[in-house]
Design an enzyme around this catalytic site. Sequence first.
Site, PDB file in Angstrom:
ATOM      1  CB  ILE A   1      -0.960   0.008   1.212  1.00 40.77           C
ATOM      2  CG1 ILE A   1      -1.878  -1.222   1.188  1.00 40.77           C
ATOM      3  CG2 ILE A   1      -1.805   1.298   1.225  1.00 40.77           C
ATOM      4  CD1 ILE A   1      -2.811  -1.357   2.387  1.00 40.77           C
TER       5      ILE A   1
ATOM      6  N   GLY B   1       8.604  -5.177   2.586  1.00 36.82           N
ATOM      7  CA  GLY B   1       8.584  -4.285   1.424  1.00 36.82           C
ATOM      8  C   GLY B   1       9.859  -4.468   0.610  1.00 36.82           C
TER       9      GLY B   1
ATOM     10  CG  LEU C   1       0.700   3.312   5.288  1.00 41.12           C
ATOM     11  CD1 LEU C   1       0.709   3.175   3.768  1.00 41.12           C
ATOM     12  CD2 LEU C   1      -0.721   3.337   5.795  1.00 41.12           C
TER      13      LEU C   1
ATOM     14  CB  THR D   1       7.219  -4.596  14.322  1.00 42.72           C
ATOM     15  OG1 THR D   1       8.469  -5.252  14.319  1.00 42.72           O
ATOM     16  CG2 THR D   1       7.137  -3.614  13.162  1.00 42.72           C
TER      17      THR D   1
ATOM     18  CB  ALA E   1      -2.456   1.545   8.548  1.00 51.07           C
TER      19      ALA E   1
ATOM     20  CE1 TYR F   1      -0.998  -6.795  11.427  1.00 48.20           C
ATOM     21  CE2 TYR F   1      -3.259  -7.459  10.961  1.00 48.20           C
ATOM     22  CZ  TYR F   1      -2.163  -6.653  10.691  1.00 48.20           C
ATOM     23  OH  TYR F   1      -2.241  -5.715   9.690  1.00 48.20           O
TER      24      TYR F   1
ATOM     25  CE  LYS G   1      -1.379  -3.039  12.135  1.00 46.85           C
ATOM     26  NZ  LYS G   1      -0.934  -1.829  11.437  1.00 46.85           N
TER      27      LYS G   1
END
Length: 319
Positions: free
Chosen positions: A12, A36, A76, A95, A117, A149, A153
């Site tokens: 993204i 990435g 992000l 992270t 995000a 996860y 978040k």
Amino acid sequence: MRYLITGGAGFIGSHLTEHLLGLGHEVVALDNLSTGTLDNLAGVSGHAGFRFVRGSVTDPASVESCMAGIDAVFHLAAAVGVFTILDKTMDSLRTNLHGTENLLDAALRHDVPILVASTSEIYGKNTASGLTEDADRIIGSPLKNRWSYAEAKALDETFAHLYAVEHGLRTVIVRPFNTVGPRQTGRYGMVIPRFVTQALAGEPLTVFGDGQQTRCFCHVHDVVPALVALLSDESAYGKVFNLGSTEQTTISQLAERVITKTGSASSIAKVPYEEAYGEGYEDMQRRIPDCTRAYEQIGFSPTRTLDDIIAAVVADRRS
Ligand code: UDP
């Protein structure tokens, strides 16, 4: 405007980088290249308004080195993909928690707005048709690694919310629902690039579980302008927004569609969850967003269909 995009070399993030540069803005991309790649940024390397910084969001010094002259931040960067979360659970948790805390701290220090995000995964096993932003979270045991996860978040969201309430930080939280498109890799678990790669190679498409679980997939080109619109809209600050499509498919239907669209001779192989992800794995059986809030805020209304998405991923893989 000069934007910092953490995770700028990701799927993204790289699309967002291109979009912002195309609008005439400047972009600093911070990425540790864990998932990435610089290939994702090949189209913008050498662009006068673009700077890439290799570093981790977990390192406050790396974050600070990117902040000079920044007007707004898209955060992000995260450990993503079910395979990543299951393989490197502790690292991913760190992270996803500490990285966000660092970015919120930096945004506060520099007094700039930040988009954080989050993920539709935070709704967990809530199968309601049309999950609104206020829907309850139904999450499995904290000892089941998959949920770490969603837990990280969710805490990121709470952090962002508290920075907004207690310190007046300008925050926007988004919860994307299965964003897909060119450049997304299947290496970390995402189903559409995996199915397309398998179909093009003539290998069986691996449908996990009974294939009756449903998802709504949204094209990254529909999501990216919405991210920009939300962070540019002061009346969006302090709020959270779902971003996704409402076109549903079961994973079995998805596999059949990919086979048809590619003209592949591949078969479909049902793989038990235990075999795919290890023992005790819990999947979400249904995940459908209600995006009324984003529609009312910025007119968010995805235009690309699932067929468009599959075609785009097929073209990307073929090229
Ligand atoms: N899935 C599958 N085969 C694969 C990869 C994923 O059947 O090779 C399933 C997965 O179990 C889930 C759905 O496809 O039910 C979407 O998986 P993905 O990891 O793309 O997204 P998420 O689970 O985060 O919605």
